[in-house]
Design a protein around this motif. Sequence first.
Motif, PDB file in Angstrom:
ATOM      1  N   GLU A 243       0.812  -1.220   0.000  1.00 55.63           N
ATOM      2  CA  GLU A 243       0.000   0.000   0.000  1.00 55.63           C
ATOM      3  C   GLU A 243       0.842   1.266   0.000  1.00 55.63           C
ATOM      4  N   THR A 244       1.998   1.251   0.663  1.00 56.50           N
ATOM      5  CA  THR A 244       2.870   2.429   0.677  1.00 56.50           C
ATOM      6  C   THR A 244       4.246   2.054   0.141  1.00 56.50           C
ATOM      7  N   SER A 245       4.926   3.052  -0.414  1.00 53.87           N
ATOM      8  CA  SER A 245       6.238   2.826  -1.005  1.00 53.87           C
ATOM      9  C   SER A 245       7.244   2.350   0.034  1.00 53.87           C
ATOM     10  N   GLN A 246       7.265   2.996   1.196  1.00 46.36           N
ATOM     11  CA  GLN A 246       8.264   2.653   2.202  1.00 46.36           C
ATOM     12  C   GLN A 246       8.075   1.235   2.716  1.00 46.36           C
ATOM     13  N   ARG A 247       6.834   0.860   2.980  1.00 44.83           N
ATOM     14  CA  ARG A 247       6.567  -0.501   3.453  1.00 44.83           C
ATOM     15  C   ARG A 247       6.955  -1.530   2.403  1.00 44.83           C
ATOM     16  N   ALA A 248       6.665  -1.238   1.147  1.00 41.11           N
ATOM     17  CA  ALA A 248       7.014  -2.170   0.077  1.00 41.11           C
ATOM     18  C   ALA A 248       8.523  -2.385   0.030  1.00 41.11           C
ATOM     19  N   LYS A 249       9.266  -1.304   0.082  1.00 42.52           N
ATOM     20  CA  LYS A 249      10.718  -1.418  -0.023  1.00 42.52           C
ATOM     21  C   LYS A 249      11.326  -2.062   1.223  1.00 42.52           C
ATOM     22  N   PHE A 275      19.563  -1.283  -4.288  1.00 38.58           N
ATOM     23  CA  PHE A 275      18.140  -1.629  -4.387  1.00 38.58           C
ATOM     24  C   PHE A 275      17.297  -0.394  -4.661  1.00 38.58           C
ATOM     25  N   GLU A 276      17.543   0.687  -3.924  1.00 33.59           N
ATOM     26  CA  GLU A 276      16.780   1.924  -4.117  1.00 33.59           C
ATOM     27  C   GLU A 276      16.989   2.478  -5.522  1.00 33.59           C
ATOM     28  N   ALA A 277      18.201   2.355  -6.047  1.00 32.81           N
ATOM     29  CA  ALA A 277      18.470   2.838  -7.403  1.00 32.81           C
ATOM     30  C   ALA A 277      17.708   2.016  -8.439  1.00 32.81           C
ATOM     31  N   TRP A 278      17.683   0.702  -8.252  1.00 32.72           N
ATOM     32  CA  TRP A 278      16.948  -0.154  -9.188  1.00 32.72           C
ATOM     33  C   TRP A 278      15.447   0.117  -9.122  1.00 32.72           C
ATOM     34  N   ALA A 279      14.940   0.457  -7.930  1.00 32.03           N
ATOM     35  CA  ALA A 279      13.506   0.690  -7.745  1.00 32.03           C
ATOM     36  C   ALA A 279      13.105   2.140  -8.019  1.00 32.03           C
ATOM     37  N   ALA A 280      14.035   2.982  -8.413  1.00 31.62           N
ATOM     38  CA  ALA A 280      13.751   4.387  -8.696  1.00 31.62           C
ATOM     39  C   ALA A 280      12.804   4.501  -9.900  1.00 31.62           C
ATOM     40  N   PRO A 281      12.214   5.668 -10.110  1.00 31.44           N
ATOM     41  CA  PRO A 281      11.221   5.818 -11.182  1.00 31.44           C
ATOM     42  C   PRO A 281      11.692   5.385 -12.560  1.00 31.44           C
ATOM     43  N   ARG A 282      12.994   5.461 -12.834  1.00 34.10           N
ATOM     44  CA  ARG A 282      13.488   5.052 -14.157  1.00 34.10           C
ATOM     45  C   ARG A 282      14.326   3.779 -14.084  1.00 34.10           C
ATOM     46  N   GLY A 283      14.189   3.044 -12.986  1.00 33.39           N
ATOM     47  CA  GLY A 283      14.896   1.778 -12.841  1.00 33.39           C
ATOM     48  C   GLY A 283      14.057   0.603 -13.315  1.00 33.39           C
ATOM     49  N   ALA A 284      14.684  -0.559 -13.419  1.00 36.14           N
ATOM     50  CA  ALA A 284      14.005  -1.739 -13.958  1.00 36.14           C
ATOM     51  C   ALA A 284      13.153  -2.474 -12.932  1.00 36.14           C
ATOM     52  N   LEU A 285      13.428  -2.272 -11.638  1.00 36.04           N
ATOM     53  CA  LEU A 285      12.730  -3.009 -10.592  1.00 36.04           C
ATOM     54  C   LEU A 285      11.399  -2.342 -10.243  1.00 36.04           C
ATOM     55  N   PHE A 286      10.331  -3.128 -10.254  1.00 32.50           N
ATOM     56  CA  PHE A 286       9.004  -2.645  -9.871  1.00 32.50           C
ATOM     57  C   PHE A 286       8.773  -2.997  -8.402  1.00 32.50           C
ATOM     58  N   ALA A 287       9.102  -2.074  -7.511  1.00 33.51           N
ATOM     59  CA  ALA A 287       8.926  -2.283  -6.071  1.00 33.51           C
ATOM     60  C   ALA A 287       8.491  -0.965  -5.467  1.00 33.51           C
ATOM     61  N   GLY A 288       7.254  -0.918  -4.956  1.00 36.38           N
ATOM     62  CA  GLY A 288       6.761   0.330  -4.390  1.00 36.38           C
ATOM     63  C   GLY A 288       5.273   0.299  -4.188  1.00 36.38           C
ATOM     64  N   SER A 289       4.662   1.470  -4.179  1.00 36.05           N
ATOM     65  CA  SER A 289       3.218   1.604  -3.998  1.00 36.05           C
ATOM     66  C   SER A 289       2.503   1.357  -5.322  1.00 36.05           C
ATOM     67  N   PRO A 290       1.182   1.125  -5.288  1.00 34.55           N
ATOM     68  CA  PRO A 290       0.448   0.969  -6.544  1.00 34.55           C
ATOM     69  C   PRO A 290       0.637   2.141  -7.493  1.00 34.55           C
ATOM     70  N   ALA A 291       0.627   3.368  -6.967  1.00 32.16           N
ATOM     71  CA  ALA A 291       0.790   4.544  -7.827  1.00 32.16           C
ATOM     72  C   ALA A 291       2.141   4.532  -8.523  1.00 32.16           C
ATOM     73  N   GLU A 292       3.196   4.131  -7.788  1.00 28.86           N
ATOM     74  CA  GLU A 292       4.529   4.064  -8.395  1.00 28.86           C
ATOM     75  C   GLU A 292       4.580   2.997  -9.481  1.00 28.86           C
ATOM     76  N   ILE A 293       3.943   1.869  -9.235  1.00 27.42           N
ATOM     77  CA  ILE A 293       3.923   0.797 -10.234  1.00 27.42           C
ATOM     78  C   ILE A 293       3.190   1.268 -11.486  1.00 27.42           C
ATOM     79  N   VAL A 294       2.054   1.935 -11.308  1.00 27.17           N
ATOM     80  CA  VAL A 294       1.282   2.436 -12.448  1.00 27.17           C
ATOM     81  C   VAL A 294       2.119   3.412 -13.265  1.00 27.17           C
ATOM     82  N   ASP A 295       2.761   4.348 -12.588  1.00 26.24           N
ATOM     83  CA  ASP A 295       3.568   5.348 -13.295  1.00 26.24           C
ATOM     84  C   ASP A 295       4.682   4.697 -14.102  1.00 26.24           C
ATOM     85  N   LYS A 296       5.319   3.676 -13.534  1.00 25.06           N
ATOM     86  CA  LYS A 296       6.434   3.042 -14.240  1.00 25.06           C
ATOM     87  C   LYS A 296       5.936   2.229 -15.429  1.00 25.06           C
TER      88      LYS A 296
END
Length: 344
Positions: A243-249, A275-296
């Motif tokens: 549900e939240t980015s911080q909890r997901a990570k 890990f944080e770099a890979w999960a960043a908005p332009r990274g390949a890893l999809f790890a975060g909140s639903p909104a972050e996943i949608v945006d990526k």
Amino acid sequence: MSATTPFEIGIFTFGELTRNAAGKPMDAGARTRDILEWARVADEAGLDVFGVGEHHREDFAVSSPAVLLAAAAAQTKRIRLTSTVTVLSSADPVRVFEDFATLDLISGGRAEITAGRGAYLESFPLFGQPLDRYDEYFEDRLELLLRIRAENPVTWNGTTRPPLTDAGIWPRPAQTALPIWAAVGGTRSSAVRAGRLGLPLYLAILGHPEGFGPLAELYRRSAAQAGQMPGRIGVTSHFYVEETSQRAKDTFFPHYSSYIHQNMPRTGRLDRAGFEAWAAPRGALFAGSPAEIVDKILWEHEILGHTRFLAQVGLGGLSQAATLRSIELLATEVLPAVRAALKQ
């Protein structure tokens, strides 16, 4: 993208048997039951695709995708069922077609094949095939698989198995043409081949997503030059959502770091900064909140024009409860938001 082909989202797994801190791997039977539950939950929640990969190693639970997908077919109703991938280089295309045609009949027309060369090489010596003919085996057997799909009986002569003369291949699938996708890890020749054959394409994105834009364009250009209609493009990525980015990570990092260490040792040990770099908005890893996943997903869609996204779930010994919650959020929060943004 056709109005009749909405953006599809699904999940897949290789069935990794992650080792715990004491070095003990997950139990293969328990892992298999967990995977079947993922399929049921994904189907009930409204996801579009469920896939399993093929490996022939002690640290993976799945060596026969068709068998596991048939079990999933018996307890699902609408989700499409695909291999991710079938290692066609070391398989007999006749048997592959028969197995997936049977799966198609069991599932009422929901089967697909994803043909690939495989990221690991253990199947070649296991089935008595020479590694120095790696490319030849894939080319030859993909040609035969496509011929079997198009013709029955089939007459064929290649270099890696005995010829066929007016051979009937049974059963035939419920679908008019069994969907066959080509999996590409990033090589230009594989994208050109898929385009030339008019096959839909999966891009396994582990590096910088922008780098795959030229590959998608090469695929479409190769199809046009061969007089083919370019097929669909799918993207596969490592995934976890809460549900939240911080909890997901916070939840996912130790598991994902363990996964990388055990399954991709040449990458080196993944620390939190990496890990944080890979999960960043332009990274390949999809790890975060639903909104972050949608945006990526939408950002990658702008680059690649893909119409299917498959999330690799349950990585690194993540708990069953966390994995199931992630699957549900993918279906209930991410999928409708992506379709809404694409006005579907």
